[in-house]
Design a protein around this motif. Structure first.
Motif, PDB file in Angstrom:
ATOM      1  N   ALA A   1       0.849  -1.321   0.148  1.00 36.40           N
ATOM      2  CA  ALA A   1       0.309   0.178   0.271  1.00 36.40           C
ATOM      3  C   ALA A   1       0.939   0.920   0.241  1.00 36.40           C
ATOM      4  O   ALA A   1       0.540   2.410  -0.970  1.00 36.40           O
ATOM      5  CB  ALA A   1      -0.861  -0.671   0.851  1.00 36.40           C
ATOM      6  N   GLY A   2       1.751   1.236   0.596  1.00 36.83           N
ATOM      7  CA  GLY A   2       2.709   2.821   0.824  1.00 36.83           C
ATOM      8  C   GLY A   2       3.235   2.581  -0.662  1.00 36.83           C
ATOM      9  O   GLY A   2       3.390   3.504  -1.160  1.00 36.83           O
ATOM     10  N   LEU A   3       4.010   1.232  -1.132  1.00 37.95           N
ATOM     11  CA  LEU A   3       4.299   1.733  -2.250  1.00 37.95           C
ATOM     12  C   LEU A   3       3.491   2.704  -3.921  1.00 37.95           C
ATOM     13  O   LEU A   3       4.261   2.754  -4.215  1.00 37.95           O
ATOM     14  CB  LEU A   3       5.328   0.554  -3.602  1.00 37.95           C
ATOM     15  N   ALA A   4       2.676   1.618  -3.371  1.00 38.10           N
ATOM     16  CA  ALA A   4       1.146   2.366  -4.574  1.00 38.10           C
ATOM     17  C   ALA A   4       0.233   3.884  -4.159  1.00 38.10           C
ATOM     18  O   ALA A   4       1.003   4.938  -5.251  1.00 38.10           O
ATOM     19  CB  ALA A   4      -0.186   2.313  -3.937  1.00 38.10           C
ATOM     20  N   VAL A   5       0.796   4.245  -2.872  1.00 38.03           N
ATOM     21  CA  VAL A   5       0.110   5.922  -2.686  1.00 38.03           C
ATOM     22  C   VAL A   5       2.324   6.234  -3.167  1.00 38.03           C
ATOM     23  O   VAL A   5       1.893   7.559  -3.581  1.00 38.03           O
ATOM     24  CB  VAL A   5       0.554   5.907  -0.741  1.00 38.03           C
ATOM     25  N   GLY A   6       2.719   6.151  -2.925  1.00 40.38           N
ATOM     26  CA  GLY A   6       4.619   7.186  -3.426  1.00 40.38           C
ATOM     27  C   GLY A   6       4.628   6.507  -4.629  1.00 40.38           C
ATOM     28  O   GLY A   6       4.643   8.013  -5.081  1.00 40.38           O
ATOM     29  N   GLN A   7       3.453   5.798  -5.804  1.00 40.20           N
ATOM     30  CA  GLN A   7       3.645   5.704  -7.018  1.00 40.20           C
ATOM     31  C   GLN A   7       3.298   7.222  -7.634  1.00 40.20           C
ATOM     32  O   GLN A   7       3.149   7.415  -8.813  1.00 40.20           O
ATOM     33  CB  GLN A   7       3.344   4.326  -7.308  1.00 40.20           C
ATOM     34  N   VAL A   8       1.855   6.592  -6.526  1.00 43.64           N
ATOM     35  CA  VAL A   8       0.494   8.386  -7.168  1.00 43.64           C
ATOM     36  C   VAL A   8       1.111   9.424  -6.758  1.00 43.64           C
ATOM     37  O   VAL A   8       1.162   9.651  -7.366  1.00 43.64           O
ATOM     38  CB  VAL A   8      -0.382   7.988  -7.089  1.00 43.64           C
TER      39      VAL A   8
ATOM     40  N   ARG B   1      19.942  10.776  -6.959  1.00 42.84           N
ATOM     41  CA  ARG B   1      20.594  11.558  -8.119  1.00 42.84           C
ATOM     42  C   ARG B   1      21.086  12.725  -9.189  1.00 42.84           C
ATOM     43  O   ARG B   1      20.623  13.579  -8.414  1.00 42.84           O
ATOM     44  CB  ARG B   1      19.087  11.396  -8.945  1.00 42.84           C
ATOM     45  N   PRO B   2      22.040  13.015  -9.633  1.00 41.44           N
ATOM     46  CA  PRO B   2      22.037  14.753  -9.687  1.00 41.44           C
ATOM     47  C   PRO B   2      20.969  15.186 -10.263  1.00 41.44           C
ATOM     48  O   PRO B   2      19.369  14.772 -10.464  1.00 41.44           O
ATOM     49  CB  PRO B   2      22.710  14.252 -11.318  1.00 41.44           C
ATOM     50  N   PHE B   3      21.390  16.483  -9.586  1.00 41.67           N
ATOM     51  CA  PHE B   3      20.155  17.542  -9.494  1.00 41.67           C
ATOM     52  C   PHE B   3      18.786  17.186  -8.775  1.00 41.67           C
ATOM     53  O   PHE B   3      17.482  18.310  -8.888  1.00 41.67           O
ATOM     54  CB  PHE B   3      19.724  17.745 -10.878  1.00 41.67           C
ATOM     55  N   ALA B   4      18.676  16.399  -7.904  1.00 42.63           N
ATOM     56  CA  ALA B   4      18.027  15.829  -7.057  1.00 42.63           C
ATOM     57  C   ALA B   4      17.596  17.004  -5.797  1.00 42.63           C
ATOM     58  O   ALA B   4      18.274  17.929  -5.367  1.00 42.63           O
ATOM     59  CB  ALA B   4      17.913  14.785  -6.070  1.00 42.63           C
ATOM     60  N   ARG B   5      16.750  17.385  -5.602  1.00 40.60           N
ATOM     61  CA  ARG B   5      16.106  18.239  -4.414  1.00 40.60           C
ATOM     62  C   ARG B   5      15.477  18.106  -3.294  1.00 40.60           C
ATOM     63  O   ARG B   5      14.594  16.466  -3.229  1.00 40.60           O
ATOM     64  CB  ARG B   5      14.839  18.866  -5.104  1.00 40.60           C
ATOM     65  N   TYR B   6      15.219  18.181  -2.553  1.00 40.20           N
ATOM     66  CA  TYR B   6      14.829  18.119  -1.050  1.00 40.20           C
ATOM     67  C   TYR B   6      12.797  17.918  -1.111  1.00 40.20           C
ATOM     68  O   TYR B   6      12.411  16.288  -0.933  1.00 40.20           O
ATOM     69  CB  TYR B   6      14.834  18.777   0.166  1.00 40.20           C
ATOM     70  N   PRO B   7      11.894  17.704  -2.141  1.00 41.89           N
ATOM     71  CA  PRO B   7      10.797  17.895  -2.471  1.00 41.89           C
ATOM     72  C   PRO B   7      10.663  16.470  -2.842  1.00 41.89           C
ATOM     73  O   PRO B   7       9.341  16.005  -2.822  1.00 41.89           O
ATOM     74  CB  PRO B   7      10.719  19.244  -2.981  1.00 41.89           C
ATOM     75  N   ASP B   8      12.231  16.517  -3.566  1.00 42.70           N
ATOM     76  CA  ASP B   8      12.070  15.017  -3.977  1.00 42.70           C
ATOM     77  C   ASP B   8      11.483  13.829  -3.384  1.00 42.70           C
ATOM     78  O   ASP B   8      11.183  12.697  -3.921  1.00 42.70           O
ATOM     79  CB  ASP B   8      12.995  14.632  -5.277  1.00 42.70           C
ATOM     80  N   LEU B   9      11.626  13.915  -1.962  1.00 42.21           N
ATOM     81  CA  LEU B   9      11.761  12.916  -1.483  1.00 42.21           C
ATOM     82  C   LEU B   9      10.333  12.309  -0.963  1.00 42.21           C
ATOM     83  O   LEU B   9       9.852  11.683  -0.241  1.00 42.21           O
ATOM     84  CB  LEU B   9      12.353  13.419   0.235  1.00 42.21           C
ATOM     85  N   ILE B  10       8.817  13.666  -1.288  1.00 46.67           N
ATOM     86  CA  ILE B  10       7.221  13.427  -0.996  1.00 46.67           C
ATOM     87  C   ILE B  10       7.085  11.915  -0.974  1.00 46.67           C
ATOM     88  O   ILE B  10       6.533  11.666  -0.417  1.00 46.67           O
ATOM     89  CB  ILE B  10       6.959  14.593  -1.786  1.00 46.67           C
ATOM     90  N   PRO B  11       7.118  12.017  -2.493  1.00 46.32           N
ATOM     91  CA  PRO B  11       6.533  10.389  -2.634  1.00 46.32           C
ATOM     92  C   PRO B  11       7.562   9.601  -1.528  1.00 46.32           C
ATOM     93  O   PRO B  11       6.091   8.574  -0.571  1.00 46.32           O
ATOM     94  CB  PRO B  11       6.941  10.128  -3.995  1.00 46.32           C
ATOM     95  N   THR B  12       8.666   8.994  -1.066  1.00 45.92           N
ATOM     96  CA  THR B  12       8.702   8.290  -0.029  1.00 45.92           C
ATOM     97  C   THR B  12       8.552   8.616   1.320  1.00 45.92           C
ATOM     98  O   THR B  12       8.117   7.335   2.222  1.00 45.92           O
ATOM     99  CB  THR B  12      10.426   8.452  -0.840  1.00 45.92           C
ATOM    100  N   VAL B  13       8.593  10.205   1.706  1.00 49.44           N
ATOM    101  CA  VAL B  13       7.847   9.986   2.399  1.00 49.44           C
ATOM    102  C   VAL B  13       6.916   9.526   2.868  1.00 49.44           C
ATOM    103  O   VAL B  13       6.406   8.585   4.243  1.00 49.44           O
ATOM    104  CB  VAL B  13       8.365  11.429   3.642  1.00 49.44           C
ATOM    105  N   ALA B  14       5.671  10.046   1.676  1.00 49.83           N
ATOM    106  CA  ALA B  14       4.010   9.367   1.809  1.00 49.83           C
ATOM    107  C   ALA B  14       4.199   8.026   1.640  1.00 49.83           C
ATOM    108  O   ALA B  14       3.567   7.138   2.182  1.00 49.83           O
ATOM    109  CB  ALA B  14       2.978  10.250   0.432  1.00 49.83           C
ATOM    110  N   ALA B  15       4.771   7.117   0.999  1.00 49.34           N
ATOM    111  CA  ALA B  15       5.120   5.848   0.951  1.00 49.34           C
ATOM    112  C   ALA B  15       5.170   4.731   2.612  1.00 49.34           C
ATOM    113  O   ALA B  15       5.015   3.895   2.749  1.00 49.34           O
ATOM    114  CB  ALA B  15       5.882   5.464  -0.168  1.00 49.34           C
ATOM    115  N   GLY B  16       6.669   5.583   3.382  1.00 49.96           N
ATOM    116  CA  GLY B  16       6.902   5.265   4.441  1.00 49.96           C
ATOM    117  C   GLY B  16       5.516   5.037   5.569  1.00 49.96           C
ATOM    118  O   GLY B  16       5.513   4.879   5.977  1.00 49.96           O
TER     119      GLY B  16
ATOM    120  N   ARG C   1      -1.479   4.524 -15.396  1.00 49.37           N
ATOM    121  CA  ARG C   1      -2.293   5.391 -16.458  1.00 49.37           C
ATOM    122  C   ARG C   1      -1.949   7.225 -16.323  1.00 49.37           C
ATOM    123  O   ARG C   1      -1.998   8.085 -17.176  1.00 49.37           O
ATOM    124  CB  ARG C   1      -4.284   5.374 -15.451  1.00 49.37           C
ATOM    125  N   LEU C   2      -1.521   7.554 -15.205  1.00 46.99           N
ATOM    126  CA  LEU C   2      -1.518   8.999 -14.495  1.00 46.99           C
ATOM    127  C   LEU C   2      -0.041   9.371 -15.689  1.00 46.99           C
ATOM    128  O   LEU C   2       0.273  10.292 -16.320  1.00 46.99           O
ATOM    129  CB  LEU C   2      -1.153   9.486 -13.079  1.00 46.99           C
TER     130      LEU C   2
END
Length: 518
Positions: free
Chosen positions: A21-28, A115-130, A190-191
């Protein structure tokens, strides 16, 4: 004993479903923001970057263009196994189970930020999954009346003795969680796919390419089409999902050892004089007889014009390269001369009379005739830096691949297929051959290790485009036969028979295959 076994099964199920379920939320969440920030994709990309070159070559040989699917599936299976372990651990100590999931979250977060050019907001999907996985784990263990969770929360609305009701609640909640996870993964897909289309108008070329003539594929069944359709063009790159760059926000920066560094956006690029060229490109991972080659009509801006505007400081220096950088920091090293001579290297924005597909580099990619893709065909390119080989090393250079990489001439047999069964009599043997920058003169065929016979050649488009060929053999003996094919190119040079693997500078050798005459 039976109750203990059932309890372990339910705990393992809780761990599995919570992480799912966490991975699904992270994917969305990633699909809504940037698919590349998906925790699974980030971990997969980190694995790719750290996989030894021989293992990568093996994966490409074994799985072809499905190598990414196999990698993602392997990463997913490994994650789900750890998820089961977290559920079993939480059965005895909920803190340990939670710590295992937090550790997975930390690994995914590191992969995202690595990842090159990564920013801290990029962690949002991972945090949501966790967060989702931890909450679902606690909820399912609560419904299963696991004592560790009860002690954690102390009191709940359901009495400990109501085991029948709790187990029904657990089953229902598990079903709902599994369904929600499946729907989430499907929705994320789909998104992502909804953003894969390209809606831009590409101007006509000031220098259009000559129309392709009629190919042999119309008369010799099984021979590769003279022009490869976009949907069937090979794809080899390090991206686990197709990037969805916005052309309105894209720009190309040209800098390094130049007098006039500058930046050009997509709208300005479309206003440049566009040229068209018929060019065949090849992947360095292409084995002898492999399918990682394709011919297309490319439209774009000549790289020599782009670099001329930047004014390279010492253009005649032999150690200069152009380090091209993709949107995510991936780099490719191209000799400066290959992008500034008369071969027609270009920054391509269209392919086969259509906007460049996202799978092939939209908004723009490099096309460099005569060089393998790892040295001159950067997709999703955003930067060209003139520098020396000593100062900067590209992705593949750091992994031991060549910095030269001229495509090796080869003849490929398309028909008959290996171990195919054909009717005795007139057997058509056909295929394609290429010798970029030198040109295909003819192809020769040998049956059962006999003398070489000249094949009938298809149209000669240009020196950078492949040629089709066929040979009609009148078979009289039934049974197994073998066929070899070689290309004569340039100044009547003969393709080498010396066998070489793809690492570090591309494969070589004569293709040979067997078939059965019935």
């Amino acid at each position: 004993m039976k109750d203990a076994l059932l309890s372990r099964v339910r705990a393992a199920t809780a761990g599995l479903l919570s992480v799912g379920a966490g991975l699904a939320v992270g994917q969305v969440v990633a699909a809504l923001r940037d698919p590349a920030t998906s925790p699974v994709l980030a971990v997969g990309s980190a694995v790719i970057d750290r996989t030894p070159t021989p293992l990568k070559d093996w994966a490409i040989r074994q799985f072809g263009t499905n190598d990414k699917l196999v990698l993602l599936s392997s990463v997913t299976v490994a994650v789900l196994v750890v998820a089961i372990v977290s559920g079993l651990a939480a059965r005895h100590r909920v803190g340990v189970g939670g710590a295992i999931q937090v550790a997975m979250l930390a690994v995914a977060g590191w992969a995202v930020l690595d990842r090159p050019f990564a920013r801290y907001p990029d962690l949002i999907p991972t945090v949501a999954a966790g967060i989702t996985s931890l909450l679902v784990l606690l909820a399912l263990l609560w419904l299963d009346h696991q004592p560790t969770v009860r002690r954690l929360v102390r009191r709940g609305p359901v009495a400990l003795g109501a085991s029948g009701a709790s187990r029904r609640d657990f089953v229902v909640a598990s079903g709902v969680t599994a369904t929600a996870a499946v729907v989430g993964f499907g929705g994320a897909r789909r998104l992502t796919n909804s953003r894969s289309g390209v809606d831009v108008q590409i101007p006509t070329a000031a220098e259009p390419a000559a129309p392709l003539p009629r190919g042999l594929d119309r008369s010799v069944q099984g021979v590769t089409p003279l022009r490869t359709p976009n949907a069937k063009f090979y794809r080899v790159d390090t991206e686990l999902t197709v990037p969805t760059l916005d052309a309105s926000r894209w720009s190309l920066q040209i800098d390094g050892d130049v007098e006039n560094p500058y930046e050009i956006d997509y709208s300005e690029l479309l206003r440049q004089p566009l040229v068209e060229r018929n060019i065949t490109i090849t992947c360095v991972s292409n084995e002898v007889g492999g399918g990682y080659a394709g011919g297309a009509t490319w439209r774009g801006v000549l790289t020599k014009d782009l670099l001329s505007r930047a004014r390279v400081v010492e253009p005649d220096r032999p150690d200069l390269q152009v380090l091209s950088t993709s949107f995510n920091g991936f780099t490719i090293s191209t000799p400066l001369g290959a992008l500034t001579d008369d071969r027609g290297a270009m920054l391509a924005i269209a392919m086969n009379d259509a906007p460049l597909p996202r799978t092939h580099g939209f908004p723009a990619r490099l096309i460099t005739p005569g060089l393998y893709g790892m040295l001159g065909c950067t997709k999703w390119v955003t930067r060209l830096t003139v520098t020396t080989y000593a100062d900067k090393k590209a992705y593949w250079t750091e992994r031991g691949w060549t910095t030269k990489g001229e495509i090796k001439p080869t003849a490929r047999i398309d028909v008959p297929r290996s171990f195919a069964s054909v009717q005795s009599g007139r057997v058509l043997i056909g295929g394609t051959a290429w010798a970029q920058r030198r040109g295909v003169v003819r192809v020769q065929v040998s049956i059962d290790d006999g003398r070489w016979h000249d094949a009938t050649m298809g149209p000669d488009v240009n020196v950078d485009y492949w040629r089709q060929w066929f040979y009609a053999w009148n078979s009289t003996d039934k049974g197994t036969h073998n066929v070899r094919a070689r290309v004569i190119y340039g100044d009547h040079e003969v393709q080498t028979a010396k066998r070489a693997g793809v690492f570090p500078s591309g494969s070589s050798g004569i293709e040979e295959r067997s078939f059965v005459v019935r």
